[in-house]
Design an enzyme around this catalytic site. Sequence first.
Site, PDB file in Angstrom:
ATOM      1  N   ARG A  57      45.634  49.844  42.303  1.00  0.00           N
ATOM      2  CA  ARG A  57      46.961  51.117  42.751  1.00  0.00           C
ATOM      3  C   ARG A  57      46.631  52.552  41.827  1.00  0.00           C
ATOM      4  NH1 ARG A  57      47.196  45.447  41.124  1.00  0.00           N
ATOM      5  NH2 ARG A  57      45.826  46.107  40.499  1.00  0.00           N
ATOM      6  N   THR A  58      45.558  52.843  40.616  1.00  0.00           N
ATOM      7  CA  THR A  58      45.678  54.275  40.585  1.00  0.00           C
ATOM      8  C   THR A  58      45.539  55.285  41.686  1.00  0.00           C
ATOM      9  OG1 THR A  58      44.935  53.371  39.159  1.00  0.00           O
ATOM     10  CG2 THR A  58      44.625  55.644  38.483  1.00  0.00           C
ATOM     11  N   LYS A  87      22.057  59.301  43.774  1.00  0.00           N
ATOM     12  CA  LYS A  87      20.339  60.131  43.188  1.00  0.00           C
ATOM     13  C   LYS A  87      19.722  60.775  42.610  1.00  0.00           C
ATOM     14  CE  LYS A  87      22.220  61.750  47.518  1.00  0.00           C
ATOM     15  NZ  LYS A  87      22.503  62.787  48.572  1.00  0.00           N
ATOM     16  N   ARG A 109      37.986  58.803  37.904  1.00  0.00           N
ATOM     17  CA  ARG A 109      37.615  57.271  36.940  1.00  0.00           C
ATOM     18  C   ARG A 109      36.464  57.170  36.836  1.00  0.00           C
ATOM     19  NH1 ARG A 109      40.469  51.865  37.715  1.00  0.00           N
ATOM     20  NH2 ARG A 109      42.336  53.024  37.122  1.00  0.00           N
ATOM     21  N   HIS A 137      43.756  55.867  29.635  1.00  0.00           N
ATOM     22  CA  HIS A 137      44.566  55.858  30.777  1.00  0.00           C
ATOM     23  C   HIS A 137      45.274  56.508  31.264  1.00  0.00           C
ATOM     24  CE1 HIS A 137      45.325  54.893  35.190  1.00  0.00           C
ATOM     25  NE2 HIS A 137      44.673  53.578  35.498  1.00  0.00           N
TER      26      HIS A 137
HETATM   27  N1   CP Z   1      46.678  49.756  36.212  1.00  0.00           N
HETATM   28  C1   CP Z   1      45.283  49.777  36.802  1.00  0.00           C
HETATM   29  O1   CP Z   1      44.905  50.898  36.782  1.00  0.00           O
HETATM   30  O2   CP Z   1      45.177  49.354  38.069  1.00  0.00           O
HETATM   31  P1   CP Z   1      43.961  49.530  39.147  1.00  0.00           P
HETATM   32  O3   CP Z   1      42.096  49.515  38.580  1.00  0.00           O
HETATM   33  O4   CP Z   1      44.031  48.787  40.261  1.00  0.00           O
HETATM   34  O5   CP Z   1      43.509  51.385  39.282  1.00  0.00           O
END
Ligand code: CP
Length: 311
Positions: A57-58, A87, A109, A137
Amino acid sequence: MRHVLRSQQFDRPLLEQLFRRADWFHNKIRTLHGRRMLQEILRSRMLFTVFYEPSTRTRMSFAAAAQHLGMEVVTTENASEFSSAVKGESLEDTIRVLCEYHPDVIVIRHHETGAAERAARVSSRPIVNAGDGQGQHPTQALLDLYTIRQEIGRLDGLTVTIGGDLARGRTARSLAYLLTKFDKARLIFIAPPGLEMGDDIKEHLAEKGTPFIEESSLAVALPKSDVVYWTRIQKERAAPGVDHEAVARQFSIGSRELELMKPEAVLMHPLPRNAEIAAAVDSDPRAAYFRQAGNGMLIRMALLEWVIGVS
Ligand code: CP
């Protein structure tokens, strides 16, 4: 520079500004004429996405948001495996190098808590935290709040039950922080033993005067709740002594649990889900998690505009 690092950095006027803009995008994106108009908003701008952890999603919604706004998207395919982190390159060096390529925004991320803050300290470009370890998040919390506003029509005076792996689930933590901004919010936490919400969040709630309780019974929590925010057990993060499968079965929401919920309540989940919400629940109008995921793109469109400084 407008970094997005933690959910509590957003105040109510800014939240409302982003939500109104997401509403506007929601209308425009429905027509070809509207989509052509959107293409001009961030034309010639560039987004980098650097994901050291898996995401559907993100990552995809940031890329889609950027492309709907006319941006170019440059991405790593699994940075943990295919970037020079393999590396031995440090996150800081990677960010310094990426800044030399003149992106307008870097979305990151990472598996380490605090990684986005570390990136921001050395970055000359805006950093967006797309999830850092067991930390936060924040863009998920924005879309969660936007979804509550869409589904319930208000953000004040709500009882929100947050359940699941609260010790390691960063979406639950970011949402709890953000809910302290709203009048008369009440939080109910339900977590398996050993996976309770962290003391840092509880201290923050106490400091902000947001009442919360820790409850073990779904039968007690669900009938009181306007929002039920359910999360998965984070199997990929170690929790010694926790039987993940047993916990998932015990904390599952199915048709029986749905009957305990108010008729006007909303059931949310950041996704991905495992066994903690039964597929049989999906057709209930209160099950908002796929609409919630869709809202992610709209909110990220609004956020990209704001981060780049054109709104
Ligand atoms: N909700 C969420 O962060 O989903 P993903 O891990 O698929 O990005």
